[in-house]
Design a protein around this motif. Structure first.
Motif, PDB file in Angstrom:
ATOM      1  N   ALA A  61       0.834  -1.200   0.000  1.00  0.00           N
ATOM      2  CA  ALA A  61       0.000   0.000   0.000  1.00  0.00           C
ATOM      3  C   ALA A  61       0.874   1.258   0.000  1.00  0.00           C
ATOM      4  CB  ALA A  61      -0.930   0.001   1.205  1.00  0.00           C
ATOM      5  N   ALA A  62       1.954   1.236   0.764  1.00  0.00           N
ATOM      6  CA  ALA A  62       2.875   2.377   0.789  1.00  0.00           C
ATOM      7  C   ALA A  62       3.524   2.570  -0.577  1.00  0.00           C
ATOM      8  CB  ALA A  62       3.944   2.177   1.859  1.00  0.00           C
ATOM      9  N   PHE A  63       3.886   1.462  -1.230  1.00  0.00           N
ATOM     10  CA  PHE A  63       4.485   1.546  -2.563  1.00  0.00           C
ATOM     11  C   PHE A  63       3.490   2.124  -3.569  1.00  0.00           C
ATOM     12  CE2 PHE A  63       5.325  -0.283  -6.765  1.00  0.00           C
ATOM     13  CZ  PHE A  63       6.591   0.235  -6.988  1.00  0.00           C
ATOM     14  N   ILE A  64       2.250   1.686  -3.491  1.00  0.00           N
ATOM     15  CA  ILE A  64       1.216   2.210  -4.385  1.00  0.00           C
ATOM     16  C   ILE A  64       1.039   3.708  -4.161  1.00  0.00           C
ATOM     17  CG2 ILE A  64      -1.266   2.156  -4.891  1.00  0.00           C
ATOM     18  CD1 ILE A  64      -1.137  -0.888  -4.269  1.00  0.00           C
ATOM     19  N   GLN A  65       1.041   4.126  -2.905  1.00  0.00           N
ATOM     20  CA  GLN A  65       0.892   5.552  -2.580  1.00  0.00           C
ATOM     21  C   GLN A  65       2.059   6.360  -3.130  1.00  0.00           C
ATOM     22  OE1 GLN A  65      -1.778   6.871  -1.365  1.00  0.00           O
ATOM     23  NE2 GLN A  65      -1.018   8.939  -1.151  1.00  0.00           N
ATOM     24  N   GLN A  66       3.276   5.847  -2.974  1.00  0.00           N
ATOM     25  CA  GLN A  66       4.454   6.544  -3.502  1.00  0.00           C
ATOM     26  C   GLN A  66       4.395   6.638  -5.022  1.00  0.00           C
ATOM     27  OE1 GLN A  66       7.656   4.195  -1.917  1.00  0.00           O
ATOM     28  NE2 GLN A  66       7.797   5.395  -0.036  1.00  0.00           N
ATOM     29  N   THR A  67       3.987   5.561  -5.655  1.00  0.00           N
ATOM     30  CA  THR A  67       3.872   5.547  -7.116  1.00  0.00           C
ATOM     31  C   THR A  67       2.822   6.545  -7.577  1.00  0.00           C
ATOM     32  OG1 THR A  67       4.506   3.208  -7.095  1.00  0.00           O
ATOM     33  CG2 THR A  67       3.515   4.062  -9.117  1.00  0.00           C
ATOM     34  N   ARG A  68       1.715   6.604  -6.848  1.00  0.00           N
ATOM     35  CA  ARG A  68       0.643   7.554  -7.157  1.00  0.00           C
ATOM     36  C   ARG A  68       1.173   8.983  -7.104  1.00  0.00           C
ATOM     37  NH1 ARG A  68      -4.253   9.014  -3.067  1.00  0.00           N
ATOM     38  NH2 ARG A  68      -5.182  10.620  -4.343  1.00  0.00           N
ATOM     39  N   GLN A  69       1.902   9.299  -6.040  1.00  0.00           N
ATOM     40  CA  GLN A  69       2.448  10.653  -5.901  1.00  0.00           C
ATOM     41  C   GLN A  69       3.459  10.963  -6.992  1.00  0.00           C
ATOM     42  OE1 GLN A  69       3.898  10.546  -1.878  1.00  0.00           O
ATOM     43  NE2 GLN A  69       1.908  11.058  -0.992  1.00  0.00           N
ATOM     44  N   ALA A  70       4.296   9.987  -7.332  1.00  0.00           N
ATOM     45  CA  ALA A  70       5.297  10.193  -8.382  1.00  0.00           C
ATOM     46  C   ALA A  70       4.635  10.427  -9.740  1.00  0.00           C
ATOM     47  CB  ALA A  70       6.248   8.998  -8.451  1.00  0.00           C
ATOM     48  N   GLN A  71       3.597   9.666 -10.034  1.00  0.00           N
ATOM     49  CA  GLN A  71       2.890   9.830 -11.307  1.00  0.00           C
ATOM     50  C   GLN A  71       2.220  11.202 -11.392  1.00  0.00           C
ATOM     51  OE1 GLN A  71       2.700   7.989 -14.112  1.00  0.00           O
ATOM     52  NE2 GLN A  71       4.213   6.615 -13.229  1.00  0.00           N
ATOM     53  N   ALA A  72       1.589  11.620 -10.299  1.00  0.00           N
ATOM     54  CA  ALA A  72       0.941  12.933 -10.282  1.00  0.00           C
ATOM     55  C   ALA A  72       1.980  14.044 -10.460  1.00  0.00           C
ATOM     56  CB  ALA A  72       0.167  13.130  -8.990  1.00  0.00           C
ATOM     57  N   ALA A  73       3.117  13.905  -9.809  1.00  0.00           N
ATOM     58  CA  ALA A  73       4.182  14.904  -9.939  1.00  0.00           C
ATOM     59  C   ALA A  73       4.716  14.951 -11.365  1.00  0.00           C
ATOM     60  CB  ALA A  73       5.318  14.601  -8.958  1.00  0.00           C
ATOM     61  N   LYS A  74       4.844  13.797 -11.992  1.00  0.00           N
ATOM     62  CA  LYS A  74       5.330  13.735 -13.377  1.00  0.00           C
ATOM     63  C   LYS A  74       4.343  14.420 -14.325  1.00  0.00           C
ATOM     64  CE  LYS A  74       6.806  10.458 -16.911  1.00  0.00           C
ATOM     65  NZ  LYS A  74       6.941   9.033 -17.259  1.00  0.00           N
ATOM     66  N   ILE A  75       3.067  14.176 -14.132  1.00  0.00           N
ATOM     67  CA  ILE A  75       2.042  14.808 -14.962  1.00  0.00           C
ATOM     68  C   ILE A  75       2.097  16.327 -14.805  1.00  0.00           C
ATOM     69  CG2 ILE A  75      -0.458  15.108 -15.237  1.00  0.00           C
ATOM     70  CD1 ILE A  75      -0.679  12.092 -14.402  1.00  0.00           C
ATOM     71  N   LYS A  76       2.228  16.786 -13.566  1.00  0.00           N
ATOM     72  CA  LYS A  76       2.287  18.230 -13.307  1.00  0.00           C
ATOM     73  C   LYS A  76       3.550  18.854 -13.892  1.00  0.00           C
ATOM     74  CE  LYS A  76      -0.557  17.923  -9.169  1.00  0.00           C
ATOM     75  NZ  LYS A  76      -0.621  18.013  -7.712  1.00  0.00           N
ATOM     76  N   ALA A  77       4.675  18.160 -13.793  1.00  0.00           N
ATOM     77  CA  ALA A  77       5.930  18.676 -14.345  1.00  0.00           C
ATOM     78  C   ALA A  77       5.841  18.782 -15.865  1.00  0.00           C
ATOM     79  CB  ALA A  77       7.094  17.783 -13.937  1.00  0.00           C
ATOM     80  N   ASN A  78       5.251  17.776 -16.498  1.00  0.00           N
ATOM     81  CA  ASN A  78       5.087  17.820 -17.952  1.00  0.00           C
ATOM     82  C   ASN A  78       4.190  18.981 -18.359  1.00  0.00           C
ATOM     83  OD1 ASN A  78       6.731  15.586 -18.336  1.00  0.00           O
ATOM     84  ND2 ASN A  78       5.038  14.153 -18.476  1.00  0.00           N
ATOM     85  N   ALA A  79       3.149  19.223 -17.589  1.00  0.00           N
ATOM     86  CA  ALA A  79       2.245  20.334 -17.883  1.00  0.00           C
ATOM     87  C   ALA A  79       2.975  21.672 -17.745  1.00  0.00           C
ATOM     88  CB  ALA A  79       1.026  20.287 -16.967  1.00  0.00           C
ATOM     89  N   GLU A  80       3.816  21.784 -16.728  1.00  0.00           N
ATOM     90  CA  GLU A  80       4.574  23.027 -16.547  1.00  0.00           C
ATOM     91  C   GLU A  80       5.525  23.265 -17.720  1.00  0.00           C
ATOM     92  OE1 GLU A  80       4.223  25.568 -14.445  1.00  0.00           O
ATOM     93  OE2 GLU A  80       2.478  24.472 -13.727  1.00  0.00           O
ATOM     94  N   GLU A  81       6.135  22.203 -18.227  1.00  0.00           N
ATOM     95  CA  GLU A  81       7.010  22.335 -19.401  1.00  0.00           C
ATOM     96  C   GLU A  81       6.208  22.809 -20.610  1.00  0.00           C
ATOM     97  OE1 GLU A  81       9.275  18.802 -20.213  1.00  0.00           O
ATOM     98  OE2 GLU A  81      10.011  18.692 -18.145  1.00  0.00           O
ATOM     99  N   GLU A  82       5.034  22.230 -20.800  1.00  0.00           N
ATOM    100  CA  GLU A  82       4.175  22.645 -21.909  1.00  0.00           C
ATOM    101  C   GLU A  82       3.782  24.119 -21.770  1.00  0.00           C
ATOM    102  OE1 GLU A  82       0.833  20.134 -23.065  1.00  0.00           O
ATOM    103  OE2 GLU A  82       1.808  18.467 -22.022  1.00  0.00           O
ATOM    104  N   LYS A  83       3.450  24.536 -20.551  1.00  0.00           N
ATOM    105  CA  LYS A  83       3.053  25.926 -20.329  1.00  0.00           C
ATOM    106  C   LYS A  83       4.213  26.877 -20.594  1.00  0.00           C
ATOM    107  CE  LYS A  83       1.046  25.259 -16.219  1.00  0.00           C
ATOM    108  NZ  LYS A  83       0.275  25.542 -14.996  1.00  0.00           N
ATOM    109  N   GLU A  84       5.413  26.483 -20.217  1.00  0.00           N
ATOM    110  CA  GLU A  84       6.581  27.331 -20.495  1.00  0.00           C
ATOM    111  C   GLU A  84       6.795  27.483 -21.997  1.00  0.00           C
ATOM    112  OE1 GLU A  84       8.536  29.363 -18.675  1.00  0.00           O
ATOM    113  OE2 GLU A  84       7.044  28.927 -17.138  1.00  0.00           O
ATOM    114  N   ASP A  85       6.585  26.396 -22.738  1.00  0.00           N
ATOM    115  CA  ASP A  85       6.703  26.467 -24.199  1.00  0.00           C
ATOM    116  C   ASP A  85       5.681  27.455 -24.769  1.00  0.00           C
ATOM    117  OD1 ASP A  85       8.779  24.656 -24.298  1.00  0.00           O
ATOM    118  OD2 ASP A  85       7.491  22.938 -24.810  1.00  0.00           O
TER     119      ASP A  85
END
Length: 90
Positions: A61-85
């Motif tokens: 369950a802890a691993f799933i939670q960490q993976t969830r947070q990492a995926q959400a952070a990756k999505i947000k980082a990609n969006a920020e890169e797109e916005k900067e472009d």
């Protein structure tokens, strides 16, 4: 633009950068990126929440939670890169 400054303009001033006015097209593109990002994050959270609901092992369950947070952070980082472009290319 006169009157109150938005958060982006204030941040740019603090960082010593220049704040350029955004075109209507850029504003629409930024809004679209935000909308897609929020939808992807929500979809990811739902998927991982379903996995968490079915998991009884605390370590898994802890691993799933960490993976969830990492995926959400990756999505947000990609969006920020797109916005900067979008901001750089009118």
């Amino acid at each position: 633009m006169s009157g109150m400054k938005n958060a982006y303009e204030l941040a740019m001033e603090r960082l010593g950068g220049e704040s350029a006015e955004l075109s209507d097209g850029q504003k629409k593109a930024l809004a679209e990126i935000n909308s897609k990002m929020k939808a992807k994050v929500a979809e990811t959270e739902i998927m991982f929440d379903q996995q968490l609901a079915n998991e009884t092992d605390p370590a898994k369950a802890a691993f799933i939670q960490q993976t969830r947070q990492a995926q959400a952070a990756k999505i947000k980082a990609n969006a920020e890169e797109e916005k900067e472009d979008v901001r750089r290319n009118p």
